[in-house]
Design a protein around this motif. Structure first.
Motif, PDB file in Angstrom:
ATOM      1  N   LYS A   1       0.948  -1.116  -0.093  1.00  0.00           N
ATOM      2  CA  LYS A   1      -0.022   0.081  -0.073  1.00  0.00           C
ATOM      3  C   LYS A   1       0.855   1.319   0.095  1.00  0.00           C
ATOM      4  CE  LYS A   1      -3.801  -2.739   0.423  1.00  0.00           C
ATOM      5  NZ  LYS A   1      -4.605  -2.805  -0.415  1.00  0.00           N
ATOM      6  N   TYR A   2       0.482   2.189  -0.967  1.00  0.00           N
ATOM      7  CA  TYR A   2       0.839   3.649  -0.775  1.00  0.00           C
ATOM      8  C   TYR A   2       0.145   4.290   0.553  1.00  0.00           C
ATOM      9  CZ  TYR A   2      -0.416   8.476  -2.509  1.00  0.00           C
ATOM     10  OH  TYR A   2      -0.706   9.821  -2.743  1.00  0.00           O
ATOM     11  N   TRP A   3       0.828   4.566   1.353  1.00  0.00           N
ATOM     12  CA  TRP A   3       0.205   5.481   2.658  1.00  0.00           C
ATOM     13  C   TRP A   3       1.156   6.203   3.095  1.00  0.00           C
ATOM     14  CZ3 TRP A   3      -4.588   5.450   3.289  1.00  0.00           C
ATOM     15  CH2 TRP A   3      -5.296   6.106   4.396  1.00  0.00           C
ATOM     16  N   GLY A   4       0.775   7.377   3.215  1.00  0.00           N
ATOM     17  CA  GLY A   4       1.490   8.579   3.384  1.00  0.00           C
ATOM     18  C   GLY A   4       2.143   9.150   2.266  1.00  0.00           C
ATOM     19  N   LYS A   5       2.270  10.795   1.979  1.00  0.00           N
ATOM     20  CA  LYS A   5       2.951  11.234   0.926  1.00  0.00           C
ATOM     21  C   LYS A   5       3.771  12.502   1.358  1.00  0.00           C
ATOM     22  CE  LYS A   5      -1.515  12.606  -0.419  1.00  0.00           C
ATOM     23  NZ  LYS A   5      -2.367  13.170  -1.449  1.00  0.00           N
ATOM     24  N   LYS A   6       4.738  13.001   0.530  1.00  0.00           N
ATOM     25  CA  LYS A   6       5.469  14.049   0.865  1.00  0.00           C
ATOM     26  C   LYS A   6       5.514  14.836  -0.565  1.00  0.00           C
ATOM     27  CE  LYS A   6       9.261  11.274  -0.572  1.00  0.00           C
ATOM     28  NZ  LYS A   6      10.352  10.391  -0.152  1.00  0.00           N
ATOM     29  N   GLY A   7       5.828  16.211  -0.507  1.00  0.00           N
ATOM     30  CA  GLY A   7       6.123  17.034  -1.523  1.00  0.00           C
ATOM     31  C   GLY A   7       4.923  16.967  -2.548  1.00  0.00           C
ATOM     32  N   ASN A   8       5.114  16.998  -3.569  1.00  0.00           N
ATOM     33  CA  ASN A   8       3.960  17.212  -4.803  1.00  0.00           C
ATOM     34  C   ASN A   8       3.387  15.607  -5.026  1.00  0.00           C
ATOM     35  OD1 ASN A   8       2.194  18.125  -6.501  1.00  0.00           O
ATOM     36  ND2 ASN A   8       3.528  18.524  -7.999  1.00  0.00           N
ATOM     37  N   GLN A   9       2.542  15.195  -4.019  1.00  0.00           N
ATOM     38  CA  GLN A   9       2.256  13.758  -4.217  1.00  0.00           C
ATOM     39  C   GLN A   9       3.327  12.681  -4.528  1.00  0.00           C
ATOM     40  OE1 GLN A   9      -1.581  13.611  -3.659  1.00  0.00           O
ATOM     41  NE2 GLN A   9      -2.152  13.505  -5.673  1.00  0.00           N
ATOM     42  N   LEU A  10       4.319  12.609  -3.672  1.00  0.00           N
ATOM     43  CA  LEU A  10       5.472  11.541  -3.816  1.00  0.00           C
ATOM     44  C   LEU A  10       5.117  10.696  -2.686  1.00  0.00           C
ATOM     45  CD1 LEU A  10       8.297  14.010  -4.592  1.00  0.00           C
ATOM     46  CD2 LEU A  10       7.080  12.418  -6.087  1.00  0.00           C
TER      47      LEU A  10
ATOM     48  N   SER B   1     -11.412  10.270   4.178  1.00  0.00           N
ATOM     49  CA  SER B   1     -10.871  10.632   2.584  1.00  0.00           C
ATOM     50  C   SER B   1      -9.465  10.323   2.552  1.00  0.00           C
ATOM     51  CB  SER B   1     -11.344  12.254   2.369  1.00  0.00           C
ATOM     52  OG  SER B   1     -10.109  12.944   3.170  1.00  0.00           O
ATOM     53  N   SER B   2      -8.969  10.374   1.181  1.00  0.00           N
ATOM     54  CA  SER B   2      -7.687   9.876   1.083  1.00  0.00           C
ATOM     55  C   SER B   2      -6.582  11.000   1.549  1.00  0.00           C
ATOM     56  CB  SER B   2      -7.246   9.616  -0.536  1.00  0.00           C
ATOM     57  OG  SER B   2      -7.224  10.755  -1.175  1.00  0.00           O
ATOM     58  N   THR B   3      -7.137  12.172   1.471  1.00  0.00           N
ATOM     59  CA  THR B   3      -6.350  13.441   1.903  1.00  0.00           C
ATOM     60  C   THR B   3      -5.961  13.330   3.348  1.00  0.00           C
ATOM     61  OG1 THR B   3      -7.294  14.560   0.433  1.00  0.00           O
ATOM     62  CG2 THR B   3      -5.868  15.792   2.091  1.00  0.00           C
ATOM     63  N   VAL B   4      -7.123  13.062   4.131  1.00  0.00           N
ATOM     64  CA  VAL B   4      -6.934  12.856   5.529  1.00  0.00           C
ATOM     65  C   VAL B   4      -6.417  11.458   5.916  1.00  0.00           C
ATOM     66  CG1 VAL B   4      -8.366  12.425   7.596  1.00  0.00           C
ATOM     67  CG2 VAL B   4      -9.081  14.151   6.071  1.00  0.00           C
ATOM     68  N   GLY B   5      -6.408  10.544   5.134  1.00  0.00           N
ATOM     69  CA  GLY B   5      -5.974   9.412   5.585  1.00  0.00           C
ATOM     70  C   GLY B   5      -4.302   9.393   5.241  1.00  0.00           C
ATOM     71  N   HIS B   6      -4.048   9.896   4.269  1.00  0.00           N
ATOM     72  CA  HIS B   6      -2.452   9.959   4.217  1.00  0.00           C
ATOM     73  C   HIS B   6      -1.718  10.773   5.149  1.00  0.00           C
ATOM     74  CE1 HIS B   6      -2.101   7.518   0.244  1.00  0.00           C
ATOM     75  NE2 HIS B   6      -3.277   8.365   0.134  1.00  0.00           N
ATOM     76  N   SER B   7      -2.492  11.977   5.554  1.00  0.00           N
ATOM     77  CA  SER B   7      -2.028  12.909   6.652  1.00  0.00           C
ATOM     78  C   SER B   7      -1.748  12.265   7.799  1.00  0.00           C
ATOM     79  CB  SER B   7      -2.709  14.179   6.553  1.00  0.00           C
ATOM     80  OG  SER B   7      -3.860  13.826   7.287  1.00  0.00           O
ATOM     81  N   LEU B   8      -2.567  10.923   8.270  1.00  0.00           N
ATOM     82  CA  LEU B   8      -2.482  10.329   9.206  1.00  0.00           C
ATOM     83  C   LEU B   8      -0.964   9.930   9.523  1.00  0.00           C
ATOM     84  CD1 LEU B   8      -5.803   8.270   9.467  1.00  0.00           C
ATOM     85  CD2 LEU B   8      -5.328  10.638  10.509  1.00  0.00           C
ATOM     86  N   MET B   9      -0.290   9.671   8.502  1.00  0.00           N
ATOM     87  CA  MET B   9       1.083   9.188   8.828  1.00  0.00           C
ATOM     88  C   MET B   9       1.871  10.261   9.324  1.00  0.00           C
ATOM     89  SD  MET B   9       2.075   6.060   7.856  1.00  0.00           S
ATOM     90  CE  MET B   9       3.682   6.247   7.516  1.00  0.00           C
TER      91      MET B   9
END
Ligand code: DP6
Length: 340
Positions: A18-27, A201-209
């Motif tokens: 799974k892709y979970w958590g992001k940095k920069g411009n959706q990396l 939402s995916s935005t909230v989900g990823h930011s949980l990281m």
């Protein structure tokens, strides 16, 4: 006045790592690996009409949709430097999904990849060049991270990793399994436990990281699982493959459960399905496993060898018993396809 057109279909994909958590411009924070599906896809056509001012008309399943129009317009302005030609055109976009909106299947991967396939296709017509799929994957990634992988079928990985020197955070790369690999006709039956929109939402989900107390351990485990998954595939070892798929799905949910705020997206029936799968693995020695996205629905994965037996079990013990209210039968697919 120039009028250019393109129509593409692009699949949804299901991540095994799974892709979970992001940095920069959706990396991505970690490498992910997924398979494209056959039946769950988006079909999009774009008509670009030369115009003094830029604008979008967006029709979803035949109806004008202002919410999607705003979302796409915002993405296109973000990509101003990547797609400068677009501002000399008015775009008429028509899009439809082959899966119902109410199934909880994420449509951002298929819809964003179908859209950018059309836009890069039109750009190539304008420039007289061939379509660069790495560029499509990169633009789709900026649309929605997982969309980068839908461009590259049947299987792909996205995110810099130790296994493939060619890997990149920018775009996904195709992975081709051996002809006799169990993956070449892997099935995915989606148990629809609940069909309401996801509660995170995916935005909230990823930011949980961000600042998660298990951040380092998750990144370490995702990289290990990625390596182990590729080894299992290369050795055609379903047992090892199954261990990684389940660990990834449960790791994703463990991260959501222990984040602040905390989300529990699995429902009692999701757990019942997992328990049944574990029993069938042990007692019936079937090649069956599962994965889960950020929602309660369970993707049951099984090989062609056990297809009849597994589908019978799913119908009798899960659907008939009302542990889920619908099953969507899908399987590994080839990836996107140009229709017009
Ligand atoms: C759990 O690609 O939907 O499905 O980049 O914010 O659009 P955005 O997120 P998205 O996230 C998908 C998360 C996942 C795992 C996966 O597909 O790898």
């Amino acid at each position: 006045m120039k009028i250019l057109k393109a129509t593409w279909e692009s699949p949804s994909n299901i991540a095994l790592v799974k892709y979970w958590g992001k940095k920069g411009n959706q990396l991505p924070l970690n490498p992910s690996f997924s398979m494209c599906l056959t039946n769950s896809k988006t079909i999009t056509s774009v008509e670009a009409i030369e115009s003094k001012s830029f604008g979008i008309d967006f029709y979803f399943e035949g109806q004008e949709n202002l919410k999607f129009k705003d979302k796409i317009e915002k993405k296109i302005y973000e990509l101003e430097n990547e797609l400068p030609w677009i501002f000399n055109f008015k775009l008429i976009i028509r899009s439809q999904n082959t899966f119902p909106h109410s199934t909880g299947i994420a449509s951002s991967a298929s819809s964003m990849s179908a859209l950018f396939l059309c836009l890069v296709d039109i750009e190539s017509q304008l420039n007289g060049t061939i379509i660069d799929l790495n560029r499509v994957s990169k633009l789709s990634r900026i649309g929605s991270g997982s969309a980068s992988r839908s461009v590259m079928g049947p299987l792909s990985h996205w995110g810099k990793n130790e296994v493939f020197t060619s890997s990149s955070d920018d775009y996904a790369t195709i992975f081709t399994p051996d002809k006799d690999s169990f993956l070449t006709d892997l099935h995915d039956a989606i148990m629809i436990v609940e069909s309401t929109e996801k509660s995170v939402s995916s935005t909230v989900g990823h930011s949980l990281m961000n600042n998660h107390r298990h951040f380092e351990s998750r990144i370490k485990n995702a990289n290990k699982n990625f390596k182990d998954l590729i080894s299992a595939i290369l050795e055609n070892a379903f047992g090892a493959f199954s261990r990684v798929c389940e660990n990834e799905a449960l790791d994703l949910h463990a991260m959501m459960m222990t984040s602040d705020p905390s989300f529990i997206l699995l429902k009692p029936n999701s757990i019942k399905i997992i328990e049944l799968i574990r029993t069938w693995q042990k007692d019936l020695n079937l090649e069956i496993t599962f994965t889960i996205d950020a929602g309660p629905n369970i993707h049951v994965l099984y090989t062609n060898k056990d297809k009849e037996k597994v589908e019978q079990l799913l119908r009798v013990h899960i659907l008939k018993e009302k542990i889920c209210h619908e099953i969507i039968f899908d399987k590994i697919g080839k990836g996107p396809n140009k229709l017009l």
